[in-house]
Design an enzyme around this catalytic site. Sequence first.
Site, PDB file in Angstrom:
ATOM      1  N   ARG A   1       0.857  -1.185   0.000  1.00  0.00           N
ATOM      2  CA  ARG A   1       0.000   0.000   0.000  1.00  0.00           C
ATOM      3  C   ARG A   1       0.892   1.233   0.000  1.00  0.00           C
ATOM      4  NH1 ARG A   1      -3.298  -2.869  -1.600  1.00  0.00           N
ATOM      5  NH2 ARG A   1      -5.386  -3.321  -0.818  1.00  0.00           N
TER       6      ARG A   1
ATOM      7  N   ASP B   1       4.366  -0.247  -7.172  1.00  0.00           N
ATOM      8  CA  ASP B   1       3.087  -0.618  -7.784  1.00  0.00           C
ATOM      9  C   ASP B   1       1.946   0.131  -7.099  1.00  0.00           C
ATOM     10  OD1 ASP B   1       1.507  -2.251  -9.605  1.00  0.00           O
ATOM     11  OD2 ASP B   1       0.742  -3.241  -7.800  1.00  0.00           O
TER      12      ASP B   1
ATOM     13  N   GLU C   1      -2.523   7.448  -4.908  1.00  0.00           N
ATOM     14  CA  GLU C   1      -2.881   6.783  -6.161  1.00  0.00           C
ATOM     15  C   GLU C   1      -4.355   6.913  -6.510  1.00  0.00           C
ATOM     16  OE1 GLU C   1      -1.764   2.665  -5.126  1.00  0.00           O
ATOM     17  OE2 GLU C   1      -3.866   2.152  -5.400  1.00  0.00           O
TER      18      GLU C   1
ATOM     19  N   HIS D   1      -0.888  -0.105  -9.667  1.00  0.00           N
ATOM     20  CA  HIS D   1      -1.587  -1.114  -8.852  1.00  0.00           C
ATOM     21  C   HIS D   1      -2.003  -2.307  -9.728  1.00  0.00           C
ATOM     22  CE1 HIS D   1      -3.526  -1.310  -4.688  1.00  0.00           C
ATOM     23  NE2 HIS D   1      -3.483  -2.536  -5.161  1.00  0.00           N
TER      24      HIS D   1
HETATM   25  P1  NAD Z   1      -1.350 -11.544   4.673  1.00  0.00           P
HETATM   26  O1  NAD Z   1      -2.419 -11.128   5.621  1.00  0.00           O
HETATM   27  O2  NAD Z   1      -1.261 -12.971   4.255  1.00  0.00           O
HETATM   28  O3  NAD Z   1       0.078 -11.129   5.266  1.00  0.00           O
HETATM   29  C1  NAD Z   1       0.327  -9.888   5.836  1.00  0.00           C
HETATM   30  C2  NAD Z   1       1.466 -10.050   6.825  1.00  0.00           C
HETATM   31  O4  NAD Z   1       1.790  -8.758   7.337  1.00  0.00           O
HETATM   32  C3  NAD Z   1       1.104 -10.944   8.024  1.00  0.00           C
HETATM   33  O5  NAD Z   1       2.114 -11.889   8.252  1.00  0.00           O
HETATM   34  C4  NAD Z   1       0.996  -9.946   9.183  1.00  0.00           C
HETATM   35  O6  NAD Z   1       1.376 -10.522  10.427  1.00  0.00           O
HETATM   36  C5  NAD Z   1       1.983  -8.881   8.740  1.00  0.00           C
HETATM   37  N1  NAD Z   1       1.775  -7.598   9.378  1.00  0.00           N
HETATM   38  C6  NAD Z   1       0.628  -7.057   9.871  1.00  0.00           C
HETATM   39  N2  NAD Z   1       0.869  -5.831  10.366  1.00  0.00           N
HETATM   40  C7  NAD Z   1       2.198  -5.606  10.194  1.00  0.00           C
HETATM   41  C8  NAD Z   1       3.055  -4.523  10.511  1.00  0.00           C
HETATM   42  N3  NAD Z   1       2.588  -3.410  11.109  1.00  0.00           N
HETATM   43  N4  NAD Z   1       4.364  -4.627  10.194  1.00  0.00           N
HETATM   44  C9  NAD Z   1       4.845  -5.745   9.602  1.00  0.00           C
HETATM   45  N5  NAD Z   1       4.087  -6.808   9.279  1.00  0.00           N
HETATM   46  C10 NAD Z   1       2.769  -6.726   9.573  1.00  0.00           C
HETATM   47  O7  NAD Z   1      -1.509 -10.574   3.425  1.00  0.00           O
HETATM   48  P2  NAD Z   1      -0.990 -10.824   1.927  1.00  0.00           P
HETATM   49  O8  NAD Z   1      -2.039 -11.542   1.156  1.00  0.00           O
HETATM   50  O9  NAD Z   1       0.386 -11.365   1.975  1.00  0.00           O
HETATM   51  O10 NAD Z   1      -0.991  -9.324   1.376  1.00  0.00           O
HETATM   52  C11 NAD Z   1      -0.084  -8.357   1.883  1.00  0.00           C
HETATM   53  C12 NAD Z   1      -0.498  -6.983   1.399  1.00  0.00           C
HETATM   54  O11 NAD Z   1      -0.315  -6.915  -0.015  1.00  0.00           O
HETATM   55  C13 NAD Z   1      -1.984  -6.659   1.581  1.00  0.00           C
HETATM   56  O12 NAD Z   1      -2.235  -6.127   2.888  1.00  0.00           O
HETATM   57  C14 NAD Z   1      -2.234  -5.623   0.526  1.00  0.00           C
HETATM   58  O13 NAD Z   1      -2.019  -4.337   1.070  1.00  0.00           O
HETATM   59  C15 NAD Z   1      -1.167  -5.900  -0.514  1.00  0.00           C
HETATM   60  N6  NAD Z   1      -1.721  -6.367  -1.800  1.00  0.00           N
HETATM   61  C16 NAD Z   1      -1.416  -5.658  -2.921  1.00  0.00           C
HETATM   62  C17 NAD Z   1      -1.888  -6.078  -4.147  1.00  0.00           C
HETATM   63  C18 NAD Z   1      -1.542  -5.344  -5.424  1.00  0.00           C
HETATM   64  O14 NAD Z   1      -2.162  -5.581  -6.468  1.00  0.00           O
HETATM   65  N7  NAD Z   1      -0.541  -4.479  -5.419  1.00  0.00           N
HETATM   66  C19 NAD Z   1      -2.712  -7.198  -4.226  1.00  0.00           C
HETATM   67  C20 NAD Z   1      -2.987  -7.909  -3.060  1.00  0.00           C
HETATM   68  C21 NAD Z   1      -2.493  -7.482  -1.846  1.00  0.00           C
END
Ligand code: NAD
Length: 346
Positions: free
Chosen positions: A233, A257, A262, A294
């Site tokens: 994000r 990305d 955005e 994105h």
């Molecule tokens: P997930 O929930 O499987 O993993 C997130 C991880 O972050 C977890 O292990 C959690 O413990 C950890 N976490 C939570 N708060 C934290 C903090 N303050 N500091 C460090 N780590 C922390 O999620 P995911 O499916 O791996 O997705 C991760 C992120 O990717 C999503 O939150 C989303 O913002 C982003 N995303 C982006 C796109 C894109 O198209 N660019 C698509 C999907 C997801």
Amino acid sequence: MRKIKIAFFDAKDYDKNSFLKASENREFEIKYYETRLTEATCRLAEGCDAVCVFVNDDINAKVIDALVEMNVKLIALRCAGYNNVDVKYAYQKIHIVRVPAYSPYAVAEHAIALLLTSIRRIHKAYIRTKDFNFSLNGLTGFDLHGKTVGVVGTGKIGRIFIDICRGFGMQVIAYDKFPANDSGIEYVSLEELWERSDIISFHCPLTDENYHMVDAASIGKMKKGVVLINTSRGALIDAEALVEGIKQRKIGAACLDVYEEESNVFFHDYSNHIVDDDTLARLISMPNVIVTSHQAFLTEEALTNIADTTLANVVEFFEREYSRNEVCYKCPEVNNCKQEHDKKCF
Ligand code: NAD
């Protein structure tokens, strides 16, 4: 049987294609709107049971009040992140479901694509050879093998990213607020991660506590020449501090990305416009910055999974009293609830 009516906001052609396919001959009546869900547009959901929204729809308290007043029962996010929803305000007013995973591979692979493009100057080489310029000057990259990559967030996407990096022979260190002890991952403090990493990739959700976790202070602790990759994000990174870090030659490259502002530009064609956002324009003008809008999620597999899971969430909610993918603000508070529900949250 009465059809479930869904107002679908911020609809793009690729969304419509996958949702039309997934909802064909089924129990849904979906109205697709190109506009985002905002206070000004939420009346379009009048008479609907649910709204379906994406990352840049702004579901603030006023929008929630308006949806509740119209008797809309469900906000179905067709994405994983939910930082654009006032989850706390929604509690006990309206239910929220999301798609926790649609293709973590899509995002992890895109992060790697950005990294390789950046450090091997593929974006530059592509333009040169299109113009029959076969000079190699200025295209020197560096090996990934042996480099240290710091991964912030070791959930679904972070772990796939780690596996790929290990395949390249990189050394992986990580920071996670909730470390996975059984994973064999070397967890370090954020400070240590900033100091040791040649490359840093963000895979954690955006929360109040990690807003601008990359700012002037953290950049100051990083290695000279560090490469930052953000597919998570935008607001994890203070974009102005990033520009400054690149101008000072402290940051070697940035692969973005996502971008903190955005929602005003991404997903739209501004090729014939003057972009008002000077910070974004400055970033895009830099030869060591790559911006995709994105796009990391955008694979055939992910779009199919998004449509299937979103519609399954809606059916579960309205017919089976079961919301496996419910989001509620209590979840992070109660024993780090992993949102594996077997009932509605309230
Ligand atoms: P997930 O929930 O499987 O993993 C997130 C991880 O972050 C977890 O292990 C959690 O413990 C950890 N976490 C939570 N708060 C934290 C903090 N303050 N500091 C460090 N780590 C922390 O999620 P995911 O499916 O791996 O997705 C991760 C992120 O990717 C999503 O939150 C989303 O913002 C982003 N995303 C982006 C796109 C894109 O198209 N660019 C698509 C999907 C997801």
